[in-house]
Design an enzyme around this catalytic site. Structure first.
Site, PDB file in Angstrom:
ATOM      1  N   GLU A 118       0.832  -1.215   0.000  1.00 42.36           N
ATOM      2  CA  GLU A 118       0.000   0.000   0.000  1.00 42.36           C
ATOM      3  C   GLU A 118       0.861   1.257   0.000  1.00 42.36           C
ATOM      4  OE1 GLU A 118      -2.971  -0.249  -1.157  1.00 42.36           O
ATOM      5  OE2 GLU A 118      -3.271  -2.032   0.024  1.00 42.36           O
TER       6      GLU A 118
HETATM    7  C1  FAD Z   1       2.518  -9.903   0.418  1.00 41.56           C
HETATM    8  C2  FAD Z   1       2.395  -8.824  -0.605  1.00 41.56           C
HETATM    9  C3  FAD Z   1       1.144  -8.471  -1.072  1.00 41.56           C
HETATM   10  C4  FAD Z   1       1.027  -7.489  -2.058  1.00 41.56           C
HETATM   11  N1  FAD Z   1      -0.212  -7.215  -2.580  1.00 41.56           N
HETATM   12  C5  FAD Z   1      -0.295  -6.429  -3.683  1.00 41.56           C
HETATM   13  C6  FAD Z   1      -1.519  -6.307  -4.408  1.00 41.56           C
HETATM   14  O1  FAD Z   1      -2.541  -6.859  -4.027  1.00 41.56           O
HETATM   15  N2  FAD Z   1      -1.517  -5.532  -5.522  1.00 41.56           N
HETATM   16  C7  FAD Z   1      -0.406  -4.894  -5.980  1.00 41.56           C
HETATM   17  O2  FAD Z   1      -0.481  -4.230  -7.008  1.00 41.56           O
HETATM   18  N3  FAD Z   1       0.767  -4.984  -5.309  1.00 41.56           N
HETATM   19  C8  FAD Z   1       0.855  -5.744  -4.187  1.00 41.56           C
HETATM   20  N4  FAD Z   1       2.044  -5.869  -3.521  1.00 41.56           N
HETATM   21  C9  FAD Z   1       3.193  -5.097  -3.960  1.00 41.56           C
HETATM   22  C10 FAD Z   1       3.509  -3.948  -3.013  1.00 41.56           C
HETATM   23  O3  FAD Z   1       2.533  -2.949  -3.102  1.00 41.56           O
HETATM   24  C11 FAD Z   1       4.934  -3.460  -3.348  1.00 41.56           C
HETATM   25  O4  FAD Z   1       5.804  -4.420  -2.806  1.00 41.56           O
HETATM   26  C12 FAD Z   1       5.230  -2.065  -2.817  1.00 41.56           C
HETATM   27  O5  FAD Z   1       4.471  -1.110  -3.487  1.00 41.56           O
HETATM   28  C13 FAD Z   1       6.701  -1.687  -2.957  1.00 41.56           C
HETATM   29  O6  FAD Z   1       7.174  -1.940  -4.244  1.00 41.56           O
HETATM   30  P1  FAD Z   1       8.480  -2.852  -4.440  1.00 41.56           P
HETATM   31  O7  FAD Z   1       8.329  -4.058  -3.597  1.00 41.56           O
HETATM   32  O8  FAD Z   1       8.678  -3.058  -5.884  1.00 41.56           O
HETATM   33  O9  FAD Z   1       9.654  -2.024  -3.824  1.00 41.56           O
HETATM   34  P2  FAD Z   1      10.568  -0.957  -4.610  1.00 41.56           P
HETATM   35  O10 FAD Z   1       9.695   0.021  -5.288  1.00 41.56           O
HETATM   36  O11 FAD Z   1      11.572  -1.692  -5.410  1.00 41.56           O
HETATM   37  O12 FAD Z   1      11.279  -0.238  -3.393  1.00 41.56           O
HETATM   38  C14 FAD Z   1      12.414  -0.779  -2.713  1.00 41.56           C
HETATM   39  C15 FAD Z   1      12.846   0.200  -1.625  1.00 41.56           C
HETATM   40  O13 FAD Z   1      13.216   1.448  -2.211  1.00 41.56           O
HETATM   41  C16 FAD Z   1      12.438   2.504  -1.681  1.00 41.56           C
HETATM   42  N5  FAD Z   1      12.110   3.434  -2.752  1.00 41.56           N
HETATM   43  C17 FAD Z   1      11.588   3.162  -3.966  1.00 41.56           C
HETATM   44  N6  FAD Z   1      11.404   4.275  -4.677  1.00 41.56           N
HETATM   45  C18 FAD Z   1      11.790   5.289  -3.912  1.00 41.56           C
HETATM   46  C19 FAD Z   1      11.824   6.715  -4.074  1.00 41.56           C
HETATM   47  N7  FAD Z   1      11.407   7.306  -5.196  1.00 41.56           N
HETATM   48  N8  FAD Z   1      12.304   7.472  -3.052  1.00 41.56           N
HETATM   49  C20 FAD Z   1      12.736   6.885  -1.913  1.00 41.56           C
HETATM   50  N9  FAD Z   1      12.723   5.564  -1.704  1.00 41.56           N
HETATM   51  C21 FAD Z   1      12.254   4.770  -2.676  1.00 41.56           C
HETATM   52  C22 FAD Z   1      11.199   1.857  -1.095  1.00 41.56           C
HETATM   53  O14 FAD Z   1      10.633   2.634  -0.038  1.00 41.56           O
HETATM   54  C23 FAD Z   1      11.732   0.522  -0.620  1.00 41.56           C
HETATM   55  O15 FAD Z   1      12.298   0.648   0.657  1.00 41.56           O
HETATM   56  C24 FAD Z   1       2.175  -6.820  -2.525  1.00 41.56           C
HETATM   57  C25 FAD Z   1       3.434  -7.154  -2.009  1.00 41.56           C
HETATM   58  C26 FAD Z   1       3.558  -8.160  -1.080  1.00 41.56           C
HETATM   59  C27 FAD Z   1       4.939  -8.545  -0.613  1.00 41.56           C
END
Ligand code: FAD
Length: 590
Positions: free
Chosen positions: A440
């Site tokens: 989220e």
């Molecule tokens: C169990 C689970 C359920 C989920 N359910 C859903 C779902 O139902 N639908 C859906 O669409 N997604 C879902 N997700 C995905 C989830 O919303 C994402 O994992 C989340 O949005 C973060 O994206 P990412 O994991 O790609 O992390 P990344 O975007 O790769 O981020 C990695 C790190 O870098 C930081 N970061 C990234 N960009 C920036 C920035 N511009 N400035 C500063 N810091 C930054 C982040 O805060 C984080 O600490 C789910 C994930 C999990 C694990």
């Protein structure tokens, strides 16, 4: 062992302290939801939670899910279907959904109470109703009348469930990188073929209902780059003629926690989808869905913090180790004293209790303001309510989940080695809660939203309105000498917040990296002040109504003031430091 007595009395107290009757039940839309009715609904939900969801919590954790790669179908552990039907029959799936489509139309504070109880009883399961309500909300605001007619009733009654399909392998936080395509089929105006891969989709498939409606973000052929070129679609698993749509689960994630919540890789292979809202304006519908979802995710920290507190307290009441350092408090007829005599055990328990109670009140305060922002007849009141919702929502999501996790850890500490074993189940709560800080929108993304969008909006109007509320409450509390420690600590924290805000407005405007570097600590500082504010409201209410637990309530408020609110000093210091300690490093120094 699971110890949980849903805190319905506490919820009632908070709703009274926040003037639920006057603020919400007096709105025309909610005349059927006076406090007594609201609490009767909460009691029903609490019974369902304890009788149906709680007994499946460990089962779900241990058994997990079954995935059939041939058909791409996912099955939940035994008992989940039956529990789901109970919720459907009780009308809980559409608790806060629109009445025109068969939902109960209850106000958001009840949705928040349900979320807390359902999460405490079974976090994996609780994610399913949350998604349904979010999707129904997005469709109610952005879909065509025809789409609403087709989908909404089935979603709010729980006949079908919903998902949210945003994330792709190359695009998580940065939705601008999204590549899923939507090509017009040329058959109906709003009909498209959707192709692409989505990952980590919660409840992407399951055996609770016959149909699943996916809310999918994708790009039209002529879409501009970045988030300005994203459109929203609904993609049903089963089409209206009963045929199977071309969307399949191709894999399930193995995760740290929420083992009974399917996290799916989804392949859209020219699946039929229908545009929701205008082309390229999909982020609007997504934000409608996300805003309530952020609030509900923050409440997950309250639910699991509460069940962990109750577990730790049950343990502490039984466990005898060591002797009280005060001879008069020793139980000489026993070999050792209860661990509740030790100051540090009390510190851990009171940290959890005071912040869980505060976060619950803060969440409910947002729920109340959500309804005022939507339904109050006076435009100025609506505006101020919306300002509060916008400002506080990122805090609930980020601080609520982070402190929730810390609280579970503190509760585990109270139980010593037993807390780390499966016997007391706190380890499951900890694993289940950890994800809430990530999905989220990660917690840092919430902080960036706070400082980048919410603070500068209309020359700082959101924070100014918040200050006005806070000052009025501080003055009211000054009438009560018992609250002096709370008021004094609060004023210090509020002063720190103002100093940092002024500095941030200047420095952050000149150098956005400075703002981003302090954003998370700034969010925590504001969270301290927001929690202090609701604690003042609760403590004053206890005094003015001569509540049964008045003395305990005042002591807990003052504990919060003296043992938790001083954290605001640390957050201020960390904000004052700025970006240099992080940004002085070159990339190759990591
Ligand atoms: C169990 C689970 C359920 C989920 N359910 C859903 C779902 O139902 N639908 C859906 O669409 N997604 C879902 N997700 C995905 C989830 O919303 C994402 O994992 C989340 O949005 C973060 O994206 P990412 O994991 O790609 O992390 P990344 O975007 O790769 O981020 C990695 C790190 O870098 C930081 N970061 C990234 N960009 C920036 C920035 N511009 N400035 C500063 N810091 C930054 C982040 O805060 C984080 O600490 C789910 C994930 C999990 C694990």
């Amino acid at each position: 062992m699971q110890y949980y007595d849903p805190p319905t009395q506490e919820m009632r107290f908070v709703l009274e302290a926040l003037n639920y009757e006057e603020e919400v039940a007096s709105l025309e839309k909610f005349q059927d939801f006076d406090l007594e009715t609201a609490m009767a609904i909460v009691d029903t939900m609490a019974n369902i939670g304890v009788e149906k969801l709680l007994p499946l919590n460990q089962v779900g954790d241990e058994e997990g899910l079954e995935f059939d790669p041939e058909t791409g179908s996912v099955s939940l552990p035994d008992g989940f279907r039956d529990a789901y039907q109970t919720l459907v029959e009780a009308g809980v799936m559409g608790l806060t959904g629109p009445v025109e489509y068969g939902a109960a139309g209850a106000p958001e504070p009840l949705g928040i109470c349900f979320t807390e109880i359902a999460t405490a009883c079974n976090k994996s399961f609780s994610m399913c109703p949350g998604l349904n309500l979010g999707l129904a909300d997005a469709l109610d605001h952005h879909a065509t009348e025809e789409q609403k007619e087709y989908y909404l009733e089935k979603l709010v009654t729980g006949e079908w469930t919903g998902t949210m399909c945003l994330t792709e392998p190359q695009c998580g936080t940065d939705l601008g990188l999204l590549t899923t395509k939507a090509e017009p089929t040329g058959e109906e105006d709003d009909e498209y073929e959707i192709s692409g891969t989505k990952i980590w989709i919660t409840f992407g498939d399951h055996n609770l209902t016959d149909n699943i409606i996916h809310f999918v973000l994708a790009r039209l052929p002529d879409a501009p780059e970045g988030t300005k070129g994203i459109s929203a679609f609904v993609v049903p698993k089963i089409m209206d003629d009963g045929s199977r749509n071309d969307v399949y689960v191709t894999g399930l994630e193995e995760k740290m926690g929420i083992h009974a919540s399917p996290t799916c890789t989804m392949s859209f292979e020219g699946a039929t989808g229908y545009l929701v809202g205008e082309p390229h304006k999909g982020m609007r519908a997504m934000f409608t869905l996300m805003n309530m979802a952020r609030l509900y995710v923050g409440i997950e920290g309250v639910g699991l913090g509460e069940i962990s507190y109750q577990t730790a307290l049950a343990f502490a009441e039984e466990r005898r180790q060591g002797r009280s350092l005060d001879k008069d408090k020793r139980q000489e007829d026993e070999d050792a004293d209860s661990i509740l005599v030790h100051p540090d055990v009390r510190r851990l328990l009171l940290n959890v209790k005071s912040t869980t109670q505060g976060l619950r009140a803060l969440g409910l305060s947002v729920g109340i303001e959500v309804e005022k922002s939507r339904h109050h007849p006076d435009e100025e009141v609506r505006q101020k309510a919306d300002d509060y919702v916008q400002l506080i929502t990122p805090l609930i999501k980020a601080f609520g989940t982070e402190r929730g996790f810390e609280n579970i850890s503190d509760a585990m500490q109270v139980c010593g080695g037993a807390g780390y074993t499966k016997d007391w189940n706190i380890e499951q709560y900890m694993r289940d809660e950890r994800i809430a800080m990530i999905y989220e929108g990660t917690n840092h993304v919430q902080a960036l939203d706070l400082i980048g969008r919410k603070l500068p909006k209309d020359n700082g109007r959101l924070l100014r309105n918040f200050q006005e509320r806070v000052m009025a409450e501080t003055e009211a509390c000054k009438e009560h000498d018992e609250l002096t420690p709370l008021v004094e600590a609060f004023e210090k924290a509020a002063g720190r917040l103002m100093e940092v805000t002024m500095n941030l407005a200047q420095v952050g405007a000149e150098d956005p990296e400075e703002g981003a570097a302090v954003a998370s600590n700034y969010l925590n500082l504001l969270a301290m002040v927001a929690l202090g504010h609701v604690w003042m409201q609760m403590a004053r209410h206890a005094i003015e109504t001569d509540a049964d637990d008045k003395e305990t309530r005042i002591k807990t408020a003052n504990y919060f003031a003296e043992m938790v609110l001083p954290e605001s000093g640390l957050y201020k210091k960390l904000c004052d430091v700025g970006k240099d300690p992080m940004m002085d490093f070159d990339l190759d120094e990591f």
